[in-house]
Design a protein around this motif. Structure first.
Motif, PDB file in Angstrom:
ATOM      1  N   LEU A 142       0.826  -1.215   0.000  1.00 27.22           N
ATOM      2  CA  LEU A 142       0.000   0.000   0.000  1.00 27.22           C
ATOM      3  C   LEU A 142       0.860   1.265   0.000  1.00 27.22           C
ATOM      4  CD1 LEU A 142      -2.740  -1.100   2.554  1.00 27.22           C
ATOM      5  CD2 LEU A 142      -2.931  -1.001   0.073  1.00 27.22           C
ATOM      6  N   ASP A 143       2.112   1.135   0.463  1.00 32.89           N
ATOM      7  CA  ASP A 143       2.995   2.313   0.468  1.00 32.89           C
ATOM      8  C   ASP A 143       3.324   2.792  -0.943  1.00 32.89           C
ATOM      9  OD1 ASP A 143       3.034   2.194   3.178  1.00 32.89           O
ATOM     10  OD2 ASP A 143       4.996   1.230   3.324  1.00 32.89           O
ATOM     11  N   GLY A 144       3.088   1.915  -1.925  1.00 36.65           N
ATOM     12  CA  GLY A 144       3.429   2.309  -3.294  1.00 36.65           C
ATOM     13  C   GLY A 144       2.212   2.660  -4.123  1.00 36.65           C
ATOM     14  N   MET A 145       1.101   2.938  -3.467  1.00 35.59           N
ATOM     15  CA  MET A 145      -0.167   3.178  -4.167  1.00 35.59           C
ATOM     16  C   MET A 145      -0.019   4.273  -5.231  1.00 35.59           C
ATOM     17  SD  MET A 145      -3.739   4.002  -2.306  1.00 35.59           S
ATOM     18  CE  MET A 145      -3.870   2.366  -1.619  1.00 35.59           C
ATOM     19  N   ASN A 146      -0.437   3.966  -6.437  1.00 31.94           N
ATOM     20  CA  ASN A 146      -0.310   4.965  -7.510  1.00 31.94           C
ATOM     21  C   ASN A 146      -1.571   5.023  -8.372  1.00 31.94           C
ATOM     22  OD1 ASN A 146      -0.058   2.568  -8.731  1.00 31.94           O
ATOM     23  ND2 ASN A 146       1.747   3.077  -9.954  1.00 31.94           N
ATOM     24  N   TYR A 147      -2.732   4.912  -7.740  1.00 33.59           N
ATOM     25  CA  TYR A 147      -3.981   4.945  -8.488  1.00 33.59           C
ATOM     26  C   TYR A 147      -5.057   5.579  -7.613  1.00 33.59           C
ATOM     27  CZ  TYR A 147      -4.042   0.821  -5.556  1.00 33.59           C
ATOM     28  OH  TYR A 147      -3.915  -0.013  -4.477  1.00 33.59           O
ATOM     29  N   LEU A 148      -6.102   6.015  -8.275  1.00 36.80           N
ATOM     30  CA  LEU A 148      -7.299   6.462  -7.564  1.00 36.80           C
ATOM     31  C   LEU A 148      -8.374   5.408  -7.807  1.00 36.80           C
ATOM     32  CD1 LEU A 148      -7.155  10.207  -8.630  1.00 36.80           C
ATOM     33  CD2 LEU A 148      -6.882   9.358  -6.308  1.00 36.80           C
ATOM     34  N   LEU A 149      -9.098   5.049  -6.766  1.00 32.54           N
ATOM     35  CA  LEU A 149     -10.076   3.973  -6.896  1.00 32.54           C
ATOM     36  C   LEU A 149     -11.310   4.447  -7.666  1.00 32.54           C
ATOM     37  CD1 LEU A 149      -9.955   2.358  -3.366  1.00 32.54           C
ATOM     38  CD2 LEU A 149      -8.974   1.475  -5.491  1.00 32.54           C
ATOM     39  N   GLU A 150     -12.026   3.470  -8.186  1.00 33.67           N
ATOM     40  CA  GLU A 150     -13.285   3.738  -8.855  1.00 33.67           C
ATOM     41  C   GLU A 150     -14.213   4.458  -7.876  1.00 33.67           C
ATOM     42  OE1 GLU A 150     -15.387   0.201  -9.876  1.00 33.67           O
ATOM     43  OE2 GLU A 150     -16.505   1.208 -11.460  1.00 33.67           O
ATOM     44  N   GLY A 151     -14.743   5.568  -8.297  1.00 35.03           N
ATOM     45  CA  GLY A 151     -15.560   6.379  -7.404  1.00 35.03           C
ATOM     46  C   GLY A 151     -14.867   7.693  -7.081  1.00 35.03           C
ATOM     47  N   VAL A 152     -13.557   7.706  -7.321  1.00 37.68           N
ATOM     48  CA  VAL A 152     -12.843   8.978  -7.174  1.00 37.68           C
ATOM     49  C   VAL A 152     -12.810   9.649  -8.541  1.00 37.68           C
ATOM     50  CG1 VAL A 152     -10.704  10.112  -6.545  1.00 37.68           C
ATOM     51  CG2 VAL A 152     -11.398   8.046  -5.337  1.00 37.68           C
ATOM     52  N   ILE A 153     -13.230  10.901  -8.587  1.00 38.07           N
ATOM     53  CA  ILE A 153     -13.206  11.640  -9.846  1.00 38.07           C
ATOM     54  C   ILE A 153     -11.939  12.484  -9.852  1.00 38.07           C
ATOM     55  CG2 ILE A 153     -14.430  13.289 -11.288  1.00 38.07           C
ATOM     56  CD1 ILE A 153     -16.925  12.517  -9.439  1.00 38.07           C
ATOM     57  N   GLY A 154     -11.066  12.213 -10.806  1.00 37.05           N
ATOM     58  CA  GLY A 154      -9.800  12.943 -10.844  1.00 37.05           C
ATOM     59  C   GLY A 154      -8.739  12.065 -11.470  1.00 37.05           C
ATOM     60  N   SER A 155      -7.578  12.614 -11.696  1.00 32.66           N
ATOM     61  CA  SER A 155      -6.507  11.838 -12.306  1.00 32.66           C
ATOM     62  C   SER A 155      -5.185  12.272 -11.707  1.00 32.66           C
ATOM     63  CB  SER A 155      -6.536  12.032 -13.819  1.00 32.66           C
ATOM     64  OG  SER A 155      -5.238  12.215 -14.319  1.00 32.66           O
ATOM     65  N   ILE A 156      -4.234  11.323 -11.674  1.00 29.18           N
ATOM     66  CA  ILE A 156      -2.989  11.636 -10.960  1.00 29.18           C
ATOM     67  C   ILE A 156      -1.911  12.163 -11.896  1.00 29.18           C
ATOM     68  CG2 ILE A 156      -3.416  10.038  -9.106  1.00 29.18           C
ATOM     69  CD1 ILE A 156      -1.602   8.051 -10.437  1.00 29.18           C
ATOM     70  N   THR A 157      -2.220  12.322 -13.170  1.00 29.14           N
ATOM     71  CA  THR A 157      -1.164  12.876 -14.031  1.00 29.14           C
ATOM     72  C   THR A 157      -1.514  14.294 -14.435  1.00 29.14           C
ATOM     73  OG1 THR A 157      -2.254  11.813 -15.859  1.00 29.14           O
ATOM     74  CG2 THR A 157      -0.277  10.763 -14.986  1.00 29.14           C
TER      75      THR A 157
END
Lengths: 305, 369, 367
Positions: C352-367
């Motif tokens: 979990l320390d390397g989490m690099n995604y947003l779960l389904e239900g989160v609106i947004g993007s990490i890039t």
């Protein structure tokens, strides 16, 4: 999609109104200073110190408007310091400005420690958008009185530069110290007063940051807004009215980043967040060689030689 | 107004006059430092702290031991290069305040080019050379752009370099948190680390990295360039009066862009050393404000490349001592900011003393205005 | 050692005393020598956020006889931190250094730990791993558990189920807080969504206020956040008449109408444990991970924004977390539709320390 565009546009309108005021005050202060032939790059220091003083005084007195006055006072002192030092021969105004920026922020951080956590009374806004019946539009049209003060000030300055004896003296001092002296004007005094008042305006701009929007005091509050506002004066070509447009444009561009994310356009938000800078640069490049650009610059400014 | 003060002493002066000028150039700043110390002592007394404790700690932390001196030198390394990045364009009359962006982008470019070089096992010295080159080219292009816009498009260089600086930081963040992010750099997005084998070490016998030596070499080289060559003479002349320089047929545009490119190279090189000697990768920590500190250093050095070195070391020492003061006297970090502010203001004000102290003036008359 | 490796996440559960004794050279074995503790902070100590949380807890160590605490603030994550730590060691005689910012660890703490093997270094992020110098170590509180509780309460306090989140940077510890906030909200309202806006900076008050306004304009009626100082977000949201969840420290007084609850660190638990060990002359563990189960987190007392059902559900969620009930229970998809978590994840699983995604239900993007 139309709806998204609408949301972004409302956010930009709101951003322009909410974010622009400190830029306006600093830019107007700098405009006055530069019109007199001197440049004060240090208004960031006035802005930060003004923000801290306003918050602290509002906290102690319970009246935010006393805080605004005190912020103006603190800016006035820093402006006078700059004005006085630069009167001395061989002293470089740009360098002193940067030094005062460092001094002002240092003092603000030092004495501002106890005010980061407490909540001080803030300035209220005037709801101008309630008739629209649209919540976010109504919110965007919540306007702080200082916003109107800024616009009035710009109109007043613009009129005074063109039509009053005082305005003429300031412009002449800025364009040619020699001819001002020939007319019996004390160049040093005019510049001292212009710098002092300019510093005061920047201090008031700071009070908007801490007492209205974002409405909090901490060390990261300004993030370079004072420096950017000084740059906007050159962008606005030393015209008070254009300073207002520049500040509004900058405020609106700053809202692009967050609002695009809110409608789902999330790729490359670093660039959207840098939109104000990119936009300003492009407009400058596009408009730089337009006629009269050189004529509008005060002749005595060391930065535009 | 400002640029002509330091370097343009007519060479007809006799050695005696030169000595007097030199003594004046030492005496005035020393007096200014003393006055700053007195003012700051007053500040300390008002807030109930002991000035004696303070200044003895500043001495201990800045210069008191070989350890402290090395710390001061190490901290001064990026500042020397950043100071040069402001001083050189200042000599030609430009106020470039965007060295920060060139530093960040240069460092980023160095880290980016290092990824394939390290992967293919190119020898370290060659890798460093290529990294340094790309950093300097990137920085040079970035500031050179501001110079080009200034001369050929009439865009004010102060504001464009500031804007370019913000844009540079956005570009670096975009790549470091996107395409070039090392997946292992979880909580601090960074490019791939270059690894210990590719890190530039310290100057033998010290803890000071090679960036300090590079800064000194560049300072000397740029001093010679600006004071002893035709290029430097033409640049200073342009700084004094652009129209006169144009009337003389000097290639003003080329001179302006060249000075800006040199400045960008200095800043880019500082970025290279931050990556190769300190971080080992590019990340948001490259944005450390060195570029802005460099502006003041250059002003205090009166845009003389040689004088940039001692001024930068003084800044390094104050920064090093600041930590000790915080720890021993329990004072907030802002204390050092206040001290720095006072020193800046007083030192710059002291510029007015040049030429006004009778003791340092040549006996026969003076060139009073 | 393999035993050690397997259980590194549960060191504290097992009791610190017996652990890692092999890992420590001399140092504290000789006990009676005075301890000089150097603490380094990345921002001002009174920032009403991350640094203040550490600084307040550090006061506990100052009370322990025989320990001198020296502190340095506003130390950037550059060479400056090596310099400061080295200066503490050489000029102040520090023999324990607490480095409290993520970016201090690599390369700075690691290199100094090699250079000064007789000095102990502890760093506030889950970064120490086997193979790193044994005189270095990590301690960390998993605040995402707190954001999960925020989410549970927010899901039951939000009429629309549209939650907003103002985040600084898309790094794992932030993403985990956002995802946990969503999972908490979905637990009480399966249709809840979390819209996220990244500001790109740890502290950028104007943009934080703009982001909060943008989220409210987009229809969110509860705002959570993860930025250095949440004061601006909470006060702006309160001014807009929506509810808020806190982060780092108690923001309850800032939002008398809409505050629900907040996720707070209890660094004091770790620091007292360190103080006890130091006082007894025993070695410090190399890795300490904490959450609700070992009293390293707390939730801010509920504010007027929390409905009675929300309070009951949040209290129940805390009880569950104390017994180790996992937050991430697969199968979970990210918001691009890929399955990212298959089964049940322990709350302290290093993955979990390397989490690099947003779960389904989160609106947004990490890039």
């Amino acid at each position: 999609m139309d709806n998204s565009i609408f949301i972004v546009l409302i956010a930009m309108l709101g951003g322009a109104i909410r974010v622009s005021t400190p830029f306006m005050f600093v830019a107007l202060g700098e405009c006055l200073t530069e019109k007199s032939g001197r440049i004060n790059l240090g208004l960031e220091g006035n802005l930060v110190l003004g923000a801290m003083v306003a918050y602290a005084i509002s906290f102690h007195t319970g009246n935010p408007w006393i805080g605004v006055l005190a912020a103006g006072g603190s800016g006035l002192i820093l402006g006078a310091l700059h004005g006085y030092i630069c009167k001395l021969p061989k002293v470089n105004d740009i360098a002193v400005g940067i030094a005062i920026m460092s001094f002002g922020t240092g003092v603000a951080f030092f004495f501002g420690k106890p005010y980061i956590q407490p909540s001080a009374p803030r300035l209220n806004s005037i709801p101008l958008g309630d008739w629209t019946g649209n919540a976010s539009l109504a919110q965007a049209l919540q306007v702080n009185p200082l916003f109107f003060v800024g616009i009035l000030l710009a109109v007043l300055m613009s009129w005074a530069f063109a039509n009053t004896r005082w305005g003429l003296i300031v412009r002449m001092t800025g364009d040619s110290a020699a001819s001002a002296r020939a007319m019996g004007v004390s160049v040093d005094l005019v510049r001292f007063i212009a710098t002092t008042i300019g510093g005061m305006l920047a201090g008031i701009g700071g009070s908007f940051l801490s007492l209205y929007y974002p409405g909090s005091w901490n060390q990261g509050l300004s993030s370079g807004q004072g420096l950017m506002a000084v740059a906007l004066v050159i962008f606005a070509r030393w015209d008070p009215i254009r300073c207002i447009w520049a500040a509004l444009l900058f405020g609106a561009a700053g809202a692009i980043g967050p609002s695009l994310q809110s409608v789902g356009i999330t790729q490359g938000y670093y660039f959207f967040n840098a939109a104000p800078y990119i936009l300003t640069l492009f407009i400058m490049i596009a408009s730089a060689r337009s006629k009269g650009a050189a004529r509008e610059a005060p002749g005595e400014l060391s930065i535009t030689k | 107004m400002s640029a002509e003060t330091a370097g343009s002493i007519p060479s007809t002066h006799t050695p005696n006059v030169r000595m007097l000028k030199f003594a004046e150039a030492l005496f005035v700043p020393l007096v200014a430092l003393l006055v700053s110390a007195v003012l700051f002592s007053l500040f300390l007394l008002i807030i109930g702290k002991s000035p004696v404790d303070f200044f003895s700690l500043v001495w201990t932390g800045g210069f008191g031991s070989s350890f402290s001196i090395q710390q001061s030198l190490q901290r001064s390394a990026p500042l020397i290069l950043a100071g040069l990045a402001f001083a050189i364009p200042a000599r030609i009359g430009l106020t470039i305040i965007g060295a920060e962006g060139a530093l960040v982008l240069g460092g980023f470019a160095a880290a980016a080019i290092a990824i394939p070089l390290v992967t293919f096992g190119i020898p370290a010295p060659l890798t460093w050379l290529l990294m340094a080159l790309i950093a300097m080219v990137t920085g040079g292009v970035w500031i050179g752009l501001a110079g080009w816009l200034r001369h050929y498009r009439g865009v004010n260089e102060t504001i464009s370099s500031l804007l370019l600086s913000y844009i540079a930081i956005a570009i670096m963040n975009f790549f470091v948190e996107g395409a070039l992010r090392d997946p292992a750099s979880a909580n601090k997005p960074s490019t791939m680390p270059i690894g210990d084998a590719y890190r530039i070490g310290s100057i033998p016998g010290t803890d000071v990295h090679w960036g300090f030596a590079a800064g000194i070499v560049l300072a000397i080289a740029l001093y010679i360039l600006m004071s002893r060559t035709t290029f430097g003479f033409a640049a200073r002349m342009t700084g004094g009066n652009v129209r006169a320089a144009q009337a003389q047929g000097l290639p003003v545009g080329l001179l302006i862009v060249s000075c800006c490119v040199i400045a960008g190279c200095c800043a880019g090189l500082a970025g290279f050393f931050e990556v190769a000697a300190i971080h080992g990768q590019a990340n948001a920590s490259l944005v450390a404000g060195y570029g802005f500190t460099g502006i003041l250093i250059a002003f205090l050095a009166r845009h003389n490349p040689l004088a940039v070195v001692p001024v930068a070391i003084l800044f390094g020492a104050i920064a090093a001592a600041g930590g000790l003061v915080q720890r021993r006297m329990g004072m907030p970090d802002a204390t050092v900011l206040v001290l720095q502010g006072i020193i800046f203001v007083v030192l710059l004000t002291s510029d007015t003393l040049y030429g006004r102290l009778k003791f340092f003036q040549p006996p026969v008359g003076g060139d009073r205005t | 050692m393999s035993q050690f490796n397997l259980s590194r996440r549960s060191l504290l559960k097992a009791g610190a005393a017996g652990l890692a004794a092999a890992a420590l050279p001399m140092g504290y074995a000789r006990a009676q020598s005075p301890i000089v503790l150097g603490a380094v902070y990345v921002g001002p100590r009174d920032d009403f956020g991350w640094n203040q949380a550490h600084s307040v807890a550090m006061e506990i160590l100052k009370q322990v006889p025989g320990i001198t605490v020296i502190e340095e603030e506003n130390v950037p994550e550059t060479d400056a931190v090596s310099q400061s730590m080295e200066s503490m060691i050489n000029l102040d005689g520090a023999n324990l250094v607490l480095a409290t910012s993520f970016g201090y660890y690599s390369p700075f703490v690691v290199e100094l730990a090699k250079k000064y093997p007789e000095v102990q270094f502890r760093h506030a992020a889950p970064l120490w791993k086997e193979g790193d110098p044994t005189n270095a170590g990590s301690y960390f509180c998993y605040l995402n558990q707190g954001h999960y509780v925020n989410g549970v309460a927010a899901g039951l306090s939000s009429p629309t189920g549209k939650l907003g989140f103002v985040a600084a940077k898309p790094i794992p510890s932030v993403l985990s807080n956002i995802n946990s906030f969503l999972l908490g909200a979905r637990k009480s309202n399966p249709n809840a969504t979390v819209q996220v806006i990244f500001t790109g900076e740890w502290s950028m008050p104007v943009r934080e206020a703009e982001a909060t306004n943008a989220l409210v304009d987009a229809g969110c009626d509860v705002i959570g956040c993860h930025v250095d100082g949440p004061k601006v977000v909470v006060e702006t949201a309160e001014g807009r008449g929506v509810k808020t969840c806190g982060h780092n420290a108690s923001q309850a007084p800032l939002a008398p109408k809409g505050f629900i609850t907040g996720a707070e660190y209890k660094w004091s638990t770790i620091y007292s444990m360190y103080a006890d060990l130091l006082a007894k002359g025993e070695p410090l563990p190399n890795f300490v991970a904490g959450g609700f189960h070992n009293d390293m987190l707390q939730n801010t007392p509920y504010g007027a924004g929390a409905t009675p059902e929300a309070i009951a559900a949040a209290d129940a969620a805390i009880t569950d977390l104390k017994t180790g009930k996992p937050i991430y229970v697969g199968p979970l998809k990210d918001n691009a539709g890929n399955v990212v978590i298959e089964g049940e994840m322990d709350n302290y699983d290093p993955v979990l320390d390397g989490m690099n995604y947003l779960l389904e239900g989160v609106i947004g993007s990490i890039t």
